[in-house]
Motif scaffolding. Structure first.
Motif, mmCIF file in Angstrom:
data_model
loop_
_atom_site.group_PDB
_atom_site.id
_atom_site.type_symbol
_atom_site.label_atom_id
_atom_site.label_comp_id
_atom_site.label_asym_id
_atom_site.label_seq_id
_atom_site.Cartn_x
_atom_site.Cartn_y
_atom_site.Cartn_z
ATOM 1 N N PRO A 76 0.845 -1.205 0.000
ATOM 2 C CA PRO A 76 0.000 0.000 0.000
ATOM 3 C C PRO A 76 0.875 1.249 0.000
ATOM 4 O O PRO A 76 1.951 1.243 0.582
ATOM 5 C CB PRO A 76 -0.764 -0.111 1.324
ATOM 6 C CG PRO A 76 -0.753 -1.562 1.667
ATOM 7 C CD PRO A 76 0.551 -2.090 1.140
ATOM 8 N N ALA A 81 -5.805 5.072 -2.117
ATOM 9 C CA ALA A 81 -6.614 4.881 -0.914
ATOM 10 C C ALA A 81 -7.774 3.984 -1.277
ATOM 11 O O ALA A 81 -8.265 4.002 -2.399
ATOM 12 C CB ALA A 81 -7.115 6.204 -0.364
ATOM 13 N N MET A 82 -8.184 3.182 -0.301
ATOM 14 C CA MET A 82 -9.139 2.119 -0.581
ATOM 15 C C MET A 82 -10.428 2.348 0.203
ATOM 16 O O MET A 82 -10.400 2.734 1.359
ATOM 17 C CB MET A 82 -8.475 0.804 -0.155
ATOM 18 C CG MET A 82 -9.313 -0.407 -0.371
ATOM 19 S SD MET A 82 -8.726 -1.348 -1.800
ATOM 20 C CE MET A 82 -9.945 -2.641 -1.830
ATOM 21 N N HIS A 96 -15.736 11.619 13.242
ATOM 22 C CA HIS A 96 -14.545 12.461 13.148
ATOM 23 C C HIS A 96 -13.279 11.624 13.370
ATOM 24 O O HIS A 96 -12.336 11.684 12.579
ATOM 25 C CB HIS A 96 -14.639 13.576 14.196
ATOM 26 C CG HIS A 96 -13.522 14.565 14.130
ATOM 27 N ND1 HIS A 96 -13.632 15.771 13.494
ATOM 28 C CD2 HIS A 96 -12.261 14.518 14.621
ATOM 29 C CE1 HIS A 96 -12.488 16.437 13.596
ATOM 30 N NE2 HIS A 96 -11.641 15.692 14.275
ATOM 31 N N PHE A 101 -8.465 8.766 11.478
ATOM 32 C CA PHE A 101 -7.665 7.527 11.545
ATOM 33 C C PHE A 101 -6.745 7.372 10.336
ATOM 34 O O PHE A 101 -5.546 7.105 10.481
ATOM 35 C CB PHE A 101 -8.619 6.338 11.673
ATOM 36 C CG PHE A 101 -7.959 5.006 11.843
ATOM 37 C CD1 PHE A 101 -7.084 4.781 12.897
ATOM 38 C CD2 PHE A 101 -8.225 3.963 10.967
ATOM 39 C CE1 PHE A 101 -6.482 3.544 13.077
ATOM 40 C CE2 PHE A 101 -7.632 2.723 11.144
ATOM 41 C CZ PHE A 101 -6.758 2.519 12.181
ATOM 42 N N GLY A 102 -7.313 7.551 9.137
ATOM 43 C CA GLY A 102 -6.509 7.406 7.919
ATOM 44 C C GLY A 102 -5.359 8.399 7.891
ATOM 45 O O GLY A 102 -4.224 8.048 7.552
ATOM 46 N N GLU A 104 -3.959 9.815 10.467
ATOM 47 C CA GLU A 104 -2.980 9.450 11.508
ATOM 48 C C GLU A 104 -2.040 8.368 10.988
ATOM 49 O O GLU A 104 -0.827 8.438 11.197
ATOM 50 C CB GLU A 104 -3.694 8.927 12.765
ATOM 51 C CG GLU A 104 -4.418 9.999 13.561
ATOM 52 C CD GLU A 104 -5.287 9.414 14.669
ATOM 53 O OE1 GLU A 104 -5.088 8.223 15.015
ATOM 54 O OE2 GLU A 104 -6.160 10.125 15.183
ATOM 55 N N LEU A 105 -2.625 7.375 10.312
ATOM 56 C CA LEU A 105 -1.796 6.275 9.805
ATOM 57 C C LEU A 105 -0.848 6.767 8.718
ATOM 58 O O LEU A 105 0.251 6.254 8.562
ATOM 59 C CB LEU A 105 -2.672 5.152 9.262
ATOM 60 C CG LEU A 105 -3.507 4.411 10.303
ATOM 61 C CD1 LEU A 105 -4.373 3.349 9.627
ATOM 62 C CD2 LEU A 105 -2.618 3.752 11.350
ATOM 63 N N ARG A 106 -1.283 7.786 7.969
ATOM 64 C CA ARG A 106 -0.414 8.329 6.923
ATOM 65 C C ARG A 106 0.578 9.342 7.478
ATOM 66 O O ARG A 106 1.256 10.037 6.726
ATOM 67 C CB ARG A 106 -1.274 9.010 5.836
ATOM 68 C CG ARG A 106 -2.028 8.056 4.950
ATOM 69 C CD ARG A 106 -1.168 7.505 3.849
ATOM 70 N NE ARG A 106 -1.702 6.291 3.267
ATOM 71 C CZ ARG A 106 -2.522 6.226 2.222
ATOM 72 N NH1 ARG A 106 -2.910 7.328 1.636
ATOM 73 N NH2 ARG A 106 -2.936 5.073 1.772
ATOM 74 N N ARG A 107 0.610 9.464 8.803
ATOM 75 C CA ARG A 107 1.550 10.372 9.492
ATOM 76 C C ARG A 107 1.377 11.818 9.016
ATOM 77 O O ARG A 107 2.340 12.512 8.701
ATOM 78 C CB ARG A 107 3.000 9.922 9.268
ATOM 79 C CG ARG A 107 3.295 8.512 9.764
ATOM 80 C CD ARG A 107 3.280 8.482 11.289
ATOM 81 N NE ARG A 107 3.733 7.221 11.850
ATOM 82 C CZ ARG A 107 2.950 6.140 12.063
ATOM 83 N NH1 ARG A 107 1.674 6.163 11.714
ATOM 84 N NH2 ARG A 107 3.425 5.061 12.619
ATOM 85 N N ARG A 149 -12.893 9.007 4.725
ATOM 86 C CA ARG A 149 -11.599 8.566 5.263
ATOM 87 C C ARG A 149 -10.585 8.395 4.127
ATOM 88 O O ARG A 149 -9.419 8.770 4.260
ATOM 89 C CB ARG A 149 -11.789 7.249 6.018
ATOM 90 C CG ARG A 149 -10.526 6.701 6.638
ATOM 91 C CD ARG A 149 -10.777 5.444 7.431
ATOM 92 N NE ARG A 149 -11.279 4.364 6.593
ATOM 93 C CZ ARG A 149 -11.695 3.190 7.075
ATOM 94 N NH1 ARG A 149 -11.682 2.966 8.373
ATOM 95 N NH2 ARG A 149 -12.136 2.258 6.258
ATOM 96 N N ALA A 150 -11.065 7.828 3.002
ATOM 97 C CA ALA A 150 -10.154 7.594 1.874
ATOM 98 C C ALA A 150 -9.786 8.912 1.182
ATOM 99 O O ALA A 150 -8.631 9.130 0.821
ATOM 100 C CB ALA A 150 -10.794 6.636 0.881
#
Lengths: 264, 258
Positions: A76, A81-82, A96, A101-102, A104-107, A149-150
């Motif tokens: 990934p 984005a999925m 929210h 979340f997305g 955060e994971l992508r920094r 999110r995506a």
């Protein structure tokens, strides 16, 4: 070269509890131009989701090459984005929090993180539900969160795996309209897997028809309907003609399988 | 008045039934149906409680029992939690821990008490060891299953956004297993308390269980039952604290809010 190049790709699956593998999709060739909306249809088991997961980098492919903007897909990446069929939202996080979340994971380290989240929550029409949790939302609302999110991580390519598959027919149409409205703004490359023929025609610039055993591309149909698309087009002669054509392709695929069975 | 009644109906009903039982208890003894030797009475116990409070007996016994309970449970949470997390990462470790889980779940651990006395002596260390053994298994088992049974769809979604292993653990596995972790804690608290009291009954030099055994052997019913009630109160307080914890970690289920 197109933005996405899929060259002679095949994906093998290992059967559970054995060393045996079987080929889920084979010999896939597909080029997707930047900013186009491609839909993939086919009966269940034709490997359309498998192809999408390989493109997302979530499952490995056995042969061939997949490149996005010239870079080979192995995992990934921030360019894609999925959107999943089940919304896959964290039940303990609010709308929210789930959109966040997305990022955060992508920094995503910018100061405007929460503002950005709010913007995308509003974009999918959930402004007044930002503090709700997934179990308090309807299926359609959960998919809106999934899409927000995506989109929030600003991908170049949006991959959607039957995102409206579990919704009722009315909600499905509304969601299709909404998706196009959002997509028209910045025209990100979109690949949308579905088993609903009407949805595939309504959304796509091109419809890829897949067949089974092993999964392969059967036909690619250019959809020459003007944008923005409206629900009135669903009853236009052109739309009906596309519908008929796609049905025939899918029926032909099913029929060829039937003959194989009969011979066996 | 009726509105106040309905709002607190459950609590009021409980209090009333409790009061009735106390009253009946007091009356069957005072009216001579049952000898005080077998049952004691609430008033006798209240007087005896005040006496033991004044002599400092209660403070001494309660503090040593709570100390043993807290250390035993604390060690069980630390060891069970760490081992549970490690086992969720490695199948080999899980297989290594497996026999100990069968052992502590299926054997009456208290039967090993004489061996612990031989190893650790008669006193707090032995009792702490018993409480630890009682409590460690549910903590370990629930931590392991909570983290292992993480929702695969959530994991896949997180991976598609480039989640690392630590993200999966901190943002999905841990929050996702809170309910089962709290359930494990609830089991462990009950078992640790049982462990402390049972071990003290068998042989100790202080503690509430010791006081029960001591007064029991001297056939001093009232003195014994004061300590018994104290243990019950400790148990009730522990489960109430856990209910609050459960409600706090579960807030998102009940109302909007981040």
């Amino acid at each position: 070269m197109a933005q996405i190049e899929i060259r002679d790709v095949s994906v093998d699956y290992k059967r559970p509890n054995s060393e045996e593998t079987f080929t889920a999709v084979d010999g896939i060739n597909l080029s997707i131009e930047k900013g186009s909306f491609v839909t993939i249809v086919g009966s269940s088991g034709c490997g359309k989701s498998t192809l999408l997961l390989a493109l997302a980098g979530l499952i490995p492919y056995a042969k061939g090459a997949i490149t996005v903007d010239g870079k080979t897909v192995t995992a990934p990446g921030p360019d894609r984005a999925m959107v999943f069929q089940d919304a896959s939202l964290l039940p303990w996080r609010s709308v929210h929090g789930n959109v966040r979340f997305g990022l955060e994971l992508r920094r995503w380290r910018r100061d405007d993180l929460d503002q950005r989240v709010t913007r995308f929550v509003h974009m999918v029409g959930l402004g007044s539900f930002a503090d709700y949790h997934p179990h308090q939302l309807s299926g359609g609302m959960r998919q809106r969160v999934n899409i927000a999110r995506a989109l929030a991580v600003d991908p170049d390519v949006l991959l959607m795996d039957e995102p409206f598959g579990a919704l009722d027919a009315q909600t499905r149409e509304v969601m299709g309209d909404e998706l196009l409205r959002i997509w028209e703004r910045d025209k990100k490359t979109a690949i949308f897997v579905t088993h609903a023929i009407d949805e595939a025609i309504f959304l796509g610039d091109r419809v890829v028809v897949m067949g089974k055993n092993p999964g392969h591309i059967r036909e690619i149909v250019e959809i020459d309907l003007p944008r923005p698309r409206t629900s009135a087009m669903l009853d236009s002669p052109a739309f009906i003609a596309y519908r008929q054509k796609l049905r025939d392709y899918i029926a032909a695929d099913m029929a060829s399988l039937q003959m194989v069975k009969d011979v066996a | 008045m009726t509105r106040v009644f309905y709002r607190h109906q459950a609590l009021l009903s409980g209090l009333i039934s409790f009061a009735v039982i106390l009253l009946v208890w007091q009356l069957v003894v005072d009216l001579g149906f049952v000898k005080a030797f077998f049952l004691s009475t609430p008033t006798r116990m209240a007087t005896e409680f005040m006496r033991q409070l004044k002599t400092g007996e209660i403070a001494a016994n309660l503090s040593i029992s709570l100390y043993e309970f807290a250390v035993g449970l604390g060690l069980a949470i630390a060891a069970g939690g760490v081992c549970g997390v490690l086992a969720s990462w490695s199948r080999t470790l899980e297989a290594i821990f497996e026999p100990f889980v069968w052992f502590t779940y299926s054997s009456p651990t208290i039967a090993f008490y004489p061996m612990f006395i031989a190893w650790l002596g008669l006193g707090a260390p032995t009792i702490i060891a018993i409480a630890f053994l009682f409590a460690v298994t549910p903590i370990y088992a629930n931590t392991l299953s909570g983290i292992k049974n993480v929702d695969q769809d959530l994991t896949r979604a997180a991976l598609s956004f480039g989640a690392r292993k630590t993200d999966l653990f901190i943002k999905i596995a841990l929050p996702g297993s809170v309910p089962i972790l709290v359930a494990g804690l609830r089991l462990a608290v009950g078992r640790a308390l049982t462990g402390v009291v049972a071990a003290e009954l068998f042989g100790a030099t202080a503690g509430l269980g010791f006081a029960i055994a001591y007064y029991g052997q001297k056939l001093k019913t009232t003195e014994m039952m004061v300590n018994l009630v104290l243990i019950v109160i400790c148990g009730v307080i522990c489960t109430q604290i856990l209910s609050l914890l459960e409600a706090a970690t579960d807030k998102w289920r009940t109302g909007p809010g981040r």
